[in-house]
Design a protein around this motif. Structure first.
Motif, PDB file in Angstrom:
ATOM      1  N   SER A 102      -6.997  10.791  -1.455  1.00 29.67           N
ATOM      2  CA  SER A 102      -7.367  11.231  -0.104  1.00 29.67           C
ATOM      3  C   SER A 102      -7.316  12.753  -0.006  1.00 29.67           C
ATOM      4  CB  SER A 102      -6.438  10.617   0.933  1.00 29.67           C
ATOM      5  OG  SER A 102      -5.200  11.287   0.955  1.00 29.67           O
ATOM      6  N   ARG A 146      -6.797   7.778  13.100  1.00 31.01           N
ATOM      7  CA  ARG A 146      -7.269   7.783  11.722  1.00 31.01           C
ATOM      8  C   ARG A 146      -6.122   8.076  10.751  1.00 31.01           C
ATOM      9  NH1 ARG A 146     -13.240   9.157   9.984  1.00 31.01           N
ATOM     10  NH2 ARG A 146     -13.399   7.002  10.640  1.00 31.01           N
ATOM     11  N   MET A 147      -5.256   8.986  11.146  1.00 31.47           N
ATOM     12  CA  MET A 147      -4.112   9.333  10.292  1.00 31.47           C
ATOM     13  C   MET A 147      -3.289   8.096   9.945  1.00 31.47           C
ATOM     14  SD  MET A 147      -3.938  12.218   9.140  1.00 31.47           S
ATOM     15  CE  MET A 147      -2.594  12.562   8.059  1.00 31.47           C
ATOM     16  N   GLY A 165      -9.614  11.674   3.298  1.00 27.18           N
ATOM     17  CA  GLY A 165      -9.347  10.469   4.068  1.00 27.18           C
ATOM     18  C   GLY A 165      -9.795  10.594   5.503  1.00 27.18           C
ATOM     19  N   LEU A 166      -9.567  11.778   6.098  1.00 28.16           N
ATOM     20  CA  LEU A 166      -9.907  11.962   7.506  1.00 28.16           C
ATOM     21  C   LEU A 166     -11.402  11.762   7.731  1.00 28.16           C
ATOM     22  CD1 LEU A 166      -7.875  14.968   8.904  1.00 28.16           C
ATOM     23  CD2 LEU A 166      -7.866  12.622   9.681  1.00 28.16           C
ATOM     24  N   LEU A 204      -2.973   7.038  -3.876  1.00 27.95           N
ATOM     25  CA  LEU A 204      -3.848   7.132  -2.709  1.00 27.95           C
ATOM     26  C   LEU A 204      -3.846   8.533  -2.127  1.00 27.95           C
ATOM     27  CD1 LEU A 204      -3.228   3.816  -0.778  1.00 27.95           C
ATOM     28  CD2 LEU A 204      -5.369   4.657  -1.686  1.00 27.95           C
ATOM     29  N   MET A 205      -2.683   9.162  -2.168  1.00 28.74           N
ATOM     30  CA  MET A 205      -2.563  10.503  -1.605  1.00 28.74           C
ATOM     31  C   MET A 205      -3.466  11.460  -2.372  1.00 28.74           C
ATOM     32  SD  MET A 205      -0.797  11.537   0.887  1.00 28.74           S
ATOM     33  CE  MET A 205      -0.314  13.067   1.633  1.00 28.74           C
ATOM     34  N   ARG A 241     -13.230   9.992   5.699  1.00 31.04           N
ATOM     35  CA  ARG A 241     -13.553   8.759   4.988  1.00 31.04           C
ATOM     36  C   ARG A 241     -14.644   8.976   3.952  1.00 31.04           C
ATOM     37  NH1 ARG A 241     -10.371   5.198   6.785  1.00 31.04           N
ATOM     38  NH2 ARG A 241     -11.128   3.625   5.371  1.00 31.04           N
ATOM     39  N   SER A 272      -5.132  13.881   2.568  1.00 30.38           N
ATOM     40  CA  SER A 272      -5.665  13.436   3.860  1.00 30.38           C
ATOM     41  C   SER A 272      -6.997  14.057   4.230  1.00 30.38           C
ATOM     42  CB  SER A 272      -4.682  13.681   5.010  1.00 30.38           C
ATOM     43  OG  SER A 272      -3.482  13.003   4.759  1.00 30.38           O
ATOM     44  N   GLU A 294      -9.145   3.379  -1.880  1.00 33.52           N
ATOM     45  CA  GLU A 294      -8.471   2.475  -0.960  1.00 33.52           C
ATOM     46  C   GLU A 294      -8.786   1.024  -1.323  1.00 33.52           C
ATOM     47  OE1 GLU A 294      -7.802   3.070   3.687  1.00 33.52           O
ATOM     48  OE2 GLU A 294      -9.739   2.226   3.194  1.00 33.52           O
ATOM     49  N   LEU A 341       0.839  -1.210   0.000  1.00 30.48           N
ATOM     50  CA  LEU A 341       0.000   0.000   0.000  1.00 30.48           C
ATOM     51  C   LEU A 341       0.870   1.254   0.000  1.00 30.48           C
ATOM     52  CD1 LEU A 341      -2.878  -0.955   2.438  1.00 30.48           C
ATOM     53  CD2 LEU A 341      -2.933  -0.842  -0.038  1.00 30.48           C
ATOM     54  N   VAL A 342       1.993   1.209   0.712  1.00 30.30           N
ATOM     55  CA  VAL A 342       2.900   2.362   0.719  1.00 30.30           C
ATOM     56  C   VAL A 342       3.370   2.642  -0.705  1.00 30.30           C
ATOM     57  CG1 VAL A 342       5.150   3.194   1.485  1.00 30.30           C
ATOM     58  CG2 VAL A 342       3.643   2.085   3.108  1.00 30.30           C
ATOM     59  N   HIS A 386       1.361   5.010  -2.750  1.00 33.47           N
ATOM     60  CA  HIS A 386       1.200   6.276  -2.041  1.00 33.47           C
ATOM     61  C   HIS A 386       0.694   7.397  -2.936  1.00 33.47           C
ATOM     62  CE1 HIS A 386       2.205   9.323   0.971  1.00 33.47           C
ATOM     63  NE2 HIS A 386       2.728  10.024  -0.006  1.00 33.47           N
ATOM     64  N   THR A 387       1.330   7.559  -4.115  1.00 30.73           N
ATOM     65  CA  THR A 387       1.005   8.704  -4.962  1.00 30.73           C
ATOM     66  C   THR A 387      -0.474   8.715  -5.337  1.00 30.73           C
ATOM     67  OG1 THR A 387       3.215   8.476  -5.829  1.00 30.73           O
ATOM     68  CG2 THR A 387       1.744   9.951  -7.002  1.00 30.73           C
ATOM     69  N   ARG A 433       0.703   6.168   6.771  1.00 31.53           N
ATOM     70  CA  ARG A 433       1.478   4.994   6.403  1.00 31.53           C
ATOM     71  C   ARG A 433       2.846   5.423   5.875  1.00 31.53           C
ATOM     72  NH1 ARG A 433      -2.511   2.691   3.206  1.00 31.53           N
ATOM     73  NH2 ARG A 433      -3.902   2.004   4.842  1.00 31.53           N
ATOM     74  N   LEU A 457      10.044   4.757  -3.981  1.00 27.19           N
ATOM     75  CA  LEU A 457       8.634   4.478  -4.282  1.00 27.19           C
ATOM     76  C   LEU A 457       7.870   5.754  -4.610  1.00 27.19           C
ATOM     77  CD1 LEU A 457       7.932   1.875  -1.495  1.00 27.19           C
ATOM     78  CD2 LEU A 457       8.312   1.440  -3.900  1.00 27.19           C
ATOM     79  N   GLY A 458       8.592   6.866  -4.735  1.00 26.78           N
ATOM     80  CA  GLY A 458       7.932   8.102  -5.142  1.00 26.78           C
ATOM     81  C   GLY A 458       7.326   8.887  -4.000  1.00 26.78           C
ATOM     82  N   ILE A 459       7.731   8.592  -2.757  1.00 28.19           N
ATOM     83  CA  ILE A 459       7.235   9.377  -1.623  1.00 28.19           C
ATOM     84  C   ILE A 459       8.183  10.550  -1.413  1.00 28.19           C
ATOM     85  CG2 ILE A 459       6.866   9.348   0.868  1.00 28.19           C
ATOM     86  CD1 ILE A 459       6.073   6.409   0.554  1.00 28.19           C
ATOM     87  N   PHE A 486     -12.463   8.450  -1.329  1.00 31.42           N
ATOM     88  CA  PHE A 486     -11.252   7.860  -0.778  1.00 31.42           C
ATOM     89  C   PHE A 486     -11.441   6.374  -0.532  1.00 31.42           C
ATOM     90  CE2 PHE A 486      -8.863   6.516   3.008  1.00 31.42           C
ATOM     91  CZ  PHE A 486      -7.608   6.536   2.440  1.00 31.42           C
ATOM     92  N   LEU A 488      -4.306   6.334   6.934  1.00 31.18           N
ATOM     93  CA  LEU A 488      -4.308   7.074   5.675  1.00 31.18           C
ATOM     94  C   LEU A 488      -2.940   6.936   5.009  1.00 31.18           C
ATOM     95  CD1 LEU A 488      -6.231  10.338   6.531  1.00 31.18           C
ATOM     96  CD2 LEU A 488      -7.031   8.222   5.530  1.00 31.18           C
ATOM     97  N   PRO A 489      -2.902   7.218   3.700  1.00 28.53           N
ATOM     98  CA  PRO A 489      -1.610   7.102   3.010  1.00 28.53           C
ATOM     99  C   PRO A 489      -0.517   7.944   3.676  1.00 28.53           C
ATOM    100  CG  PRO A 489      -3.309   8.072   1.594  1.00 28.53           C
ATOM    101  CD  PRO A 489      -3.989   7.506   2.770  1.00 28.53           C
ATOM    102  N   LEU A 490      -0.881   9.121   4.165  1.00 32.90           N
ATOM    103  CA  LEU A 490       0.154   9.974   4.775  1.00 32.90           C
ATOM    104  C   LEU A 490       0.709   9.320   6.037  1.00 32.90           C
ATOM    105  CD1 LEU A 490       1.722  12.573   4.676  1.00 32.90           C
ATOM    106  CD2 LEU A 490      -0.095  13.687   5.941  1.00 32.90           C
TER     107      LEU A 490
END
Lengths: 285, 440
Positions: free
Chosen positions: A120, B293-294, A126-127, A116-117, A129, A123, A137, A109-110, A113-114, B301, B316-318, A133, B297-299
């Motif tokens: 979201s 909750r954070m 995402g916060l 999902l970010m 939900r 965030s 997910e 999942l990491v 990131h791009t 993680r 990984l592009g982060i 998002f 979330l992707p952030l």
């Protein structure tokens, strides 16, 4: 100049560390949807080349062009993380770099990131939900599940990645790189430390990535059963220079390559006085 | 050949003798001599009898310990094997982990009911408010230290920024608590970014030193910028909180209604305390909900991934810069909220309240509780605040007790009271066949 069917064009790449020239004026191209292997003795500059490609080093001289559609991105001018994020170049590492304290699923999942970010909204969505998002997910988990199934780790998705056996960690790292949806996958010695069965599995996985995922692979490898078995093209480096470039059969019979690997014929034998010192019976001519 | 008991006795005697020797060396100058005032100067009084008692206690204690160990487990224990106490501690921790959700619900229910309990008086509520401030600070710092893995020794700086933001905004611009709360959080977050930029490349000990310096800088600026902050005199008569505009006073100011009039109650001082208690309880629970909750979330993680391996993150592009800065800023923001609350509760703040020891206590709460464990933070905060508080009767031995408790935790639970990481997402439900070996 840039050849149209090349995905990646490396031109006159030179990397110096102080007085040491690790890569000396290397040029080659890697075709799209092909597996190109880079081989060479230890210290030939293979990993340095990867580090230049993926933004960990800034090359001293040279141009690294990656074609995406009609545009050519210059990798040497991009920040490290943007190369993965925008150019679509993913890599693995010689000494595995997973997130050992996170689970197998979280590792995958990491890697997404791009996407999902963005879903979201940095965030905010995402916060709370929001559905947008949650859908993203779910898609990310499904994509991770697909790769877990492919590498046979679906049952162990909730294990800490650091607790997996070595061979599984190698495959997980490749799956994690693929989860960034790259156009070019750079693998740094993926078969190191694998037993023959595992490296046969690896061959199959890499062929699958090339044939079904339509992703180009750039491979550093010492295991010749992997290199000769699956590569479409082989580039040989020695002391930072390119000494050969061609199909596996051409490279295998190239006298320059044989000399680089096995040494010069004249110096092949150990001189008698040194042999006596290190306790080896000197071979008589 | 000596009998097992004889051998054990010899080992124990040797150990006891060494311990007694060390005790003698330490006790002789510290306990043996004492300066006393006599008319016209000072003189030295000797207390060798005390030294003898002390050394005797150490000798007998060590002898007993050694014998107990040698005889109870006759064969030398393998290094690294857990002691029975450690196993007991692990069982408690495992139990807590397993039922952490229930503990959380029961704990929250208890917290909400506390002001109405028959045994609750103003003192208990005051202590509870202090504990909750530290719980909130611990949860805030947990974002930076526990999740993102950035060791921050200057967290109190953000607490100070929040407190002074509210105090100065209230004093100079007549803003109410609710108006200044978001501003105070924003200022603290801004300072988090300010600290974050220069330390982006640092890790571990180096980062700790720089953040320590940052914390001191803020305190010294507050101390010396007389015209703005009042210097060492601090800011006094900060506006006390009101119930959304209804003040907690016996007689309401002109044109306003007091809280007790609004509710039709007898005036009581405890209304204000109860209100403050609920205020900090809700602020703390918001902090908790936010960070829980954070994490999913992707952030969040990405923060954890950054803690595990920064190089892999980049591949990984982060974006490591933005990810780190967001952790600093969000952690600082909650410190700022807590600071505003502190200012309105005390009514008076000065740089004295924001010394390094505060940062150390907050960090200790996070580390003792178990990095990244929300429930561990609560236990550790309660422990670290309550032990010195209830230890007041022991006067000068209270810090000694505190130190002993810290050492004990680090011996038996070196990774924190509740050292366990719950995955942010599971593919297989807990208890299923595949989950049997998951985590560990």
């Amino acid at each position: 100049m840039t050849t149209p069917d090349h995905l990646l064009d490396v031109e006159h790449l030179t990397m110096r560390f102080g007085g040491l020239t690790a890569i000396d004026d290397v040029s080659f191209g890697a075709a799209d949807r092909q597996i190109s292997a880079i081989i060479g003795p230890n210290g030939a500059g293979k990993t340095t080349l990867f580090n230049c490609l993926t933004g960990f080093y800034k090359p001293t001289v040279g141009r690294l062009g990656l074609r995406r559609g009609s545009k050519t991105l210059l990798l040497e001018r991009m920040e490290g993380f943007r190369i993965a994020q925008q150019a679509g170049v993913a890599r693995t590492f010689q000494n595995i770099r997973l997130f050992p304290g996170m689970t197998v699923l979280e590792n995958l999942l990491v890697a997404q990131h791009t996407a999902l970010m963005r879903a979201s909204m940095f965030s905010l969505a995402g916060l709370f939900r929001l559905p947008v998002f949650r859908a993203a997910e779910r898609a990310a988990v499904d994509f991770a599940r697909f790769w877990l199934d492919r590498i046979g780790l679906l049952d162990r998705a909730d294990w800490d990645a650091g607790n997996l056996p070595y061979g599984d960690q190698r495959r997980l790292e490749i799956a994690r790189a693929m989860c960034t949806r790259p156009v070019l996958l750079c693998l740094d010695e993926p078969a190191a430390g694998l037993n023959p069965r595992e490296s046969a599995d690896l061959n199959e996985l890499l062929l699958y990535i090339r044939n079904e995922q339509k992703t180009a692979v750039l491979l550093i490898e010492h295991d010749m059963s992997v290199v000769m078995g699956i590569s479409d093209r082989i580039i040989v480096l020695d002391y930072g220079r390119k000494i050969a470039d061609g199909t596996p059969s051409a490279v295998r019979n190239d006298p320059v390559v044989i000399r680089a690997y096995l040494g010069e014929e004249e110096t092949d034998e150990i001189p008698p006085e040194i042999a006596a010192e290190i306790g080896v019976a000197a071979k008589r001519p | 050949m000596p009998t097992p008991v004889g051998a054990a006795l010899r080992t124990a005697l040797k150990e006891a003798a060494i311990a007694a020797g060390v005790a003698l060396i330490v006790a002789l100058p510290l306990v043996g001599f004492r300066l006393i005032d006599i008319t016209g100067g000072v003189s030295i009084q000797t207390r060798f009898d005390w030294v003898v008692y002390g050394v005797a206690v150490v000798f007998i204690g060590r002898l007993g310990l050694a014998l107990w160990r040698e005889l109870r487990i006759p064969h030398a224990r393998k290094a690294g094997e857990a002691s029975s106490l450690a196993i007991f501690a692990e069982q408690i921790a495992a139990f807590t982990r397993q039922y952490s959700l229930y503990f959380g619900i029961v704990g929250a229910a208890f917290a909400f009911a506390l002001p109405f309990m028959p045994f609750t008086d103003q003192y208990i509520l005051d202590v509870a408010i202090t504990v909750l401030i530290y719980v909130m600070l611990g949860w805030g710092l947990n974002i930076v230290v526990g999740l993102a893995g950035l060791l921050d020794l200057g967290y109190v700086a953000f607490y100070a920024v929040g407190a002074y933001s509210y105090a100065l905004l209230a004093q100079n611009f007549n803003l109410t608590f609710w108006e200044s709360l978001p501003l105070a959080g924003a200022f603290a977050a801004l300072f988090g970014l300010l600290l974050g930029f220069p330390v982006l490349r640092l890790r571990g000990d180096y980062l700790a030193i720089v953040t320590l310096g940052f914390g001191e800088m803020i305190r010294i600026i507050l101390l010396n910028w007389q015209s703005l902050t009042g210097g060492p005199n601090g800011v006094s008569s900060i506006e006390r909180p009101s119930f959304f505009g209804y003040p907690f006073t016996a007689v309401a100011p002109e044109g306003k209604t007091a809280f007790h009039e609004l509710m039709g109650l007898e005036f009581s001082n405890s209304h204000r305390v109860i209100f403050l208690y609920f205020l900090i309880l809700i602020l703390a629970l918001i902090t908790n909900a936010f960070s829980v909750r954070m994490r999913r979330l992707p952030l969040g993680r990405a923060w954890e991934a950054l803690r595990e391996d920064e190089i892999a993150c980049r591949s990984l592009g982060i974006n490591p810069t933005n990810t780190k800065l967001s952790a600093f800023a969000l952690g600082a923001m909650f410190g700022g909220f807590a600071g505003s609350f502190f200012a309105t509760r005390q009514g008076f703040i000065s740089p004295e309240s924001f010394t390094f020891i505060e940062s150390a206590v907050i960090l200790a709460i996070v580390v003792l509780g178990g990095m990244g464990s929300q429930f561990g933070v609560v236990i550790a905060a309660a422990f670290l605040i309550l032990v010195p508080e209830f230890g007041r009767d022991l006067a000068q031995f209270r810090m000694l007790m505190f130190g002993f408790a810290m050492v004990a935790i680090m011996v038996w639970r070196p990774r924190g009271l509740i050292a366990h990481r719950e995955p942010s997402m599971r593919l297989h439900p807990v208890g299923g066949p595949e989950a049997a070996k998951a985590g560990s």
